[in-house]
Design a protein around this motif. Structure first.
Motif, PDB file in Angstrom:
ATOM      1  N   UNK A 151       8.531  31.316  -0.848  1.00 56.12           N
ATOM      2  CA  UNK A 151       9.417  32.004  -1.775  1.00 56.12           C
ATOM      3  C   UNK A 151      10.826  31.516  -1.456  1.00 56.12           C
ATOM      4  N   UNK A 152      11.445  30.860  -2.432  1.00 54.73           N
ATOM      5  CA  UNK A 152      12.799  30.356  -2.272  1.00 54.73           C
ATOM      6  C   UNK A 152      13.784  31.358  -2.849  1.00 54.73           C
ATOM      7  N   UNK A 153      14.723  31.793  -2.027  1.00 51.90           N
ATOM      8  CA  UNK A 153      15.820  32.639  -2.484  1.00 51.90           C
ATOM      9  C   UNK A 153      17.007  31.715  -2.701  1.00 51.90           C
ATOM     10  N   UNK A 154      17.343  31.507  -3.948  1.00 56.86           N
ATOM     11  CA  UNK A 154      18.370  30.559  -4.346  1.00 56.86           C
ATOM     12  C   UNK A 154      19.577  31.327  -4.858  1.00 56.86           C
ATOM     13  N   UNK A 155      20.762  30.776  -4.686  1.00 52.25           N
ATOM     14  CA  UNK A 155      21.948  31.414  -5.236  1.00 52.25           C
ATOM     15  C   UNK A 155      23.207  30.901  -4.582  1.00 52.25           C
ATOM     16  N   UNK A 156      24.317  31.267  -5.166  1.00 47.84           N
ATOM     17  CA  UNK A 156      25.597  30.835  -4.639  1.00 47.84           C
ATOM     18  C   UNK A 156      25.906  31.529  -3.312  1.00 47.84           C
ATOM     19  N   UNK A 157      26.938  31.065  -2.651  1.00 48.25           N
ATOM     20  CA  UNK A 157      27.355  31.690  -1.398  1.00 48.25           C
ATOM     21  C   UNK A 157      27.751  33.137  -1.666  1.00 48.25           C
TER      22      UNK A 157
ATOM     23  N   UNK B 166      20.480  37.532   4.120  1.00 45.84           N
ATOM     24  CA  UNK B 166      20.236  38.955   4.397  1.00 45.84           C
ATOM     25  C   UNK B 166      18.959  39.439   3.726  1.00 45.84           C
ATOM     26  N   UNK B 167      18.727  39.017   2.487  1.00 46.62           N
ATOM     27  CA  UNK B 167      17.509  39.427   1.780  1.00 46.62           C
ATOM     28  C   UNK B 167      16.288  38.781   2.424  1.00 46.62           C
ATOM     29  N   UNK B 168      16.395  37.511   2.830  1.00 48.71           N
ATOM     30  CA  UNK B 168      15.275  36.850   3.507  1.00 48.71           C
ATOM     31  C   UNK B 168      14.902  37.610   4.778  1.00 48.71           C
ATOM     32  N   UNK B 169      15.908  38.001   5.556  1.00 54.58           N
ATOM     33  CA  UNK B 169      15.640  38.767   6.775  1.00 54.58           C
ATOM     34  C   UNK B 169      15.022  40.128   6.452  1.00 54.58           C
ATOM     35  N   UNK B 170      15.485  40.753   5.384  1.00 54.90           N
ATOM     36  CA  UNK B 170      14.931  42.063   4.991  1.00 54.90           C
ATOM     37  C   UNK B 170      13.489  41.924   4.500  1.00 54.90           C
TER      38      UNK B 170
ATOM     39  N   UNK C 219       9.834  43.582   6.203  1.00 54.83           N
ATOM     40  CA  UNK C 219       8.860  44.345   5.423  1.00 54.83           C
ATOM     41  C   UNK C 219       7.496  43.668   5.342  1.00 54.83           C
ATOM     42  N   UNK C 220       7.452  42.373   5.589  1.00 55.11           N
ATOM     43  CA  UNK C 220       6.245  41.590   5.347  1.00 55.11           C
ATOM     44  C   UNK C 220       5.251  41.727   6.500  1.00 55.11           C
ATOM     45  N   UNK C 221       4.010  42.035   6.159  1.00 55.58           N
ATOM     46  CA  UNK C 221       2.980  42.236   7.186  1.00 55.58           C
ATOM     47  C   UNK C 221       2.201  40.965   7.502  1.00 55.58           C
ATOM     48  N   UNK C 222       2.070  40.050   6.547  1.00 61.93           N
ATOM     49  CA  UNK C 222       1.275  38.847   6.801  1.00 61.93           C
ATOM     50  C   UNK C 222       2.050  37.890   7.716  1.00 61.93           C
ATOM     51  N   UNK C 223       1.339  37.006   8.405  1.00 61.21           N
ATOM     52  CA  UNK C 223       2.027  36.014   9.241  1.00 61.21           C
ATOM     53  C   UNK C 223       2.967  35.174   8.371  1.00 61.21           C
ATOM     54  N   UNK C 224       4.224  35.102   8.771  1.00 60.46           N
ATOM     55  CA  UNK C 224       5.207  34.427   7.921  1.00 60.46           C
ATOM     56  C   UNK C 224       6.360  33.874   8.754  1.00 60.46           C
ATOM     57  N   UNK C 225       7.158  33.046   8.102  1.00 67.50           N
ATOM     58  CA  UNK C 225       8.349  32.474   8.715  1.00 67.50           C
ATOM     59  C   UNK C 225       9.511  32.620   7.753  1.00 67.50           C
TER      60      UNK C 225
ATOM     61  N   UNK D  11       9.590  32.266   3.751  1.00 63.94           N
ATOM     62  CA  UNK D  11      10.697  32.706   2.916  1.00 63.94           C
ATOM     63  C   UNK D  11      11.866  31.777   3.222  1.00 63.94           C
ATOM     64  N   UNK D  12      12.357  31.112   2.191  1.00 62.75           N
ATOM     65  CA  UNK D  12      13.397  30.105   2.366  1.00 62.75           C
ATOM     66  C   UNK D  12      14.660  30.575   1.655  1.00 62.75           C
ATOM     67  N   UNK D  13      15.771  30.600   2.389  1.00 62.47           N
ATOM     68  CA  UNK D  13      17.059  31.002   1.827  1.00 62.47           C
ATOM     69  C   UNK D  13      17.965  29.783   1.776  1.00 62.47           C
ATOM     70  N   UNK D  14      18.508  29.507   0.586  1.00 65.60           N
ATOM     71  CA  UNK D  14      19.409  28.369   0.479  1.00 65.60           C
ATOM     72  C   UNK D  14      19.847  28.130  -0.942  1.00 65.60           C
ATOM     73  N   UNK D  15      20.456  26.986  -1.129  1.00 65.76           N
ATOM     74  CA  UNK D  15      20.967  26.603  -2.440  1.00 65.76           C
ATOM     75  C   UNK D  15      20.199  25.394  -2.934  1.00 65.76           C
ATOM     76  N   UNK D  16      19.636  25.544  -4.112  1.00 63.93           N
ATOM     77  CA  UNK D  16      18.944  24.439  -4.786  1.00 63.93           C
ATOM     78  C   UNK D  16      19.650  24.272  -6.119  1.00 63.93           C
ATOM     79  N   UNK D  17      20.316  23.130  -6.298  1.00 65.83           N
ATOM     80  CA  UNK D  17      21.242  22.963  -7.406  1.00 65.83           C
ATOM     81  C   UNK D  17      20.660  22.385  -8.689  1.00 65.83           C
ATOM     82  N   UNK D  18      19.427  21.889  -8.664  1.00 65.62           N
ATOM     83  CA  UNK D  18      18.889  21.263  -9.878  1.00 65.62           C
ATOM     84  C   UNK D  18      17.378  21.429  -9.941  1.00 65.62           C
ATOM     85  N   UNK D  19      16.836  21.243 -11.134  1.00 67.87           N
ATOM     86  CA  UNK D  19      15.379  21.301 -11.291  1.00 67.87           C
ATOM     87  C   UNK D  19      14.711  20.181 -10.498  1.00 67.87           C
ATOM     88  N   UNK D  20      15.343  19.011 -10.481  1.00 65.00           N
ATOM     89  CA  UNK D  20      14.799  17.898  -9.707  1.00 65.00           C
ATOM     90  C   UNK D  20      14.722  18.263  -8.224  1.00 65.00           C
TER      91      UNK D  20
END
Length: 173
Positions: free
Chosen positions: A4-10, A16-20, A24-30, A74-83
């Motif tokens: 799950x990619x959390x994308x958005x501007x600074x 913070x949402x990725x950490x939250x 909450x997540x019970x399954x093995x995750x990173x 769960x990946x937090x970052x900025x992805x600027x294009x569809x490519x």
């Protein structure tokens, strides 16, 4: 494994949402913060945000997390294009959901002023980058849900997203 990619501007609350979500997540995750895995100086010529290094590092991390038993990343970052979104999708093995986090400009400014209270140069750069990235992301057309973080803290946003995260991971199983 599903990503799950959390994308958005600074300043919208990606980390913070990725950490939250992780709390909450019970399954093995990173959880992976793309800012953290691209920090290398100097950046390669023509790649000021170290996108190529970021993709290579994400590919390696996902493989390692998968070998350790992770079912979700769960990946937090900025992805600027569809490519670039497709390149990130390939980096995590093709199973990915993208969610764009947004917030009102005034909320972003308040968050950035708090984060960079003792760093006026960093504040100026991040305020300018927030507006620039918002315009880029508005026109990018990257698939996925849009979640406004203006009125809620990270825990509330994660709670609102929990069903969507579970459904995305379950649909890909």
């Amino acid at each position: 494994m599903h990503a799950v990619f959390l994308n958005g501007t600074v300043g919208v609350g990606k980390t913070s949402v990725a950490d939250a979500i992780s709390e909450r997540e019970a399954c093995p995750h990173a959880v992976v913060d793309l800012d953290g895995i691209r920090r290398f100086r100097p950046a390669a010529a023509g790649d000021p945000f170290n996108l190529e290094l970021q993709l290579a590092n994400l590919t390696a991390l996902v493989a390692n997390f998968g070998a350790a038993g992770a079912q979700l990343v769960v990946v937090a970052g900025v992805i600027e294009s569809r490519e670039d979104a497709e390149r990130f999708r390939r980096a995590v093995g093709g199973r990915a959901t993208f969610v764009r986090l947004t917030a009102d400009a005034a909320v972003i400014e308040r968050r950035l002023r708090a984060r960079h209270a003792n760093d006026p140069d960093g504040l100026a750069w991040h305020l300018a980058r927030a507006a620039e990235l918002t315009a880029i992301l508005d026109s990018a057309g990257i698939e996925g849900d849009v979640v406004d973080t203006s009125a809620d803290d990270a825990q509330a946003v994660a709670a609102r997203m929990q069903r969507a995260v579970a459904a995305a991971a379950g649909a890909q199983a």
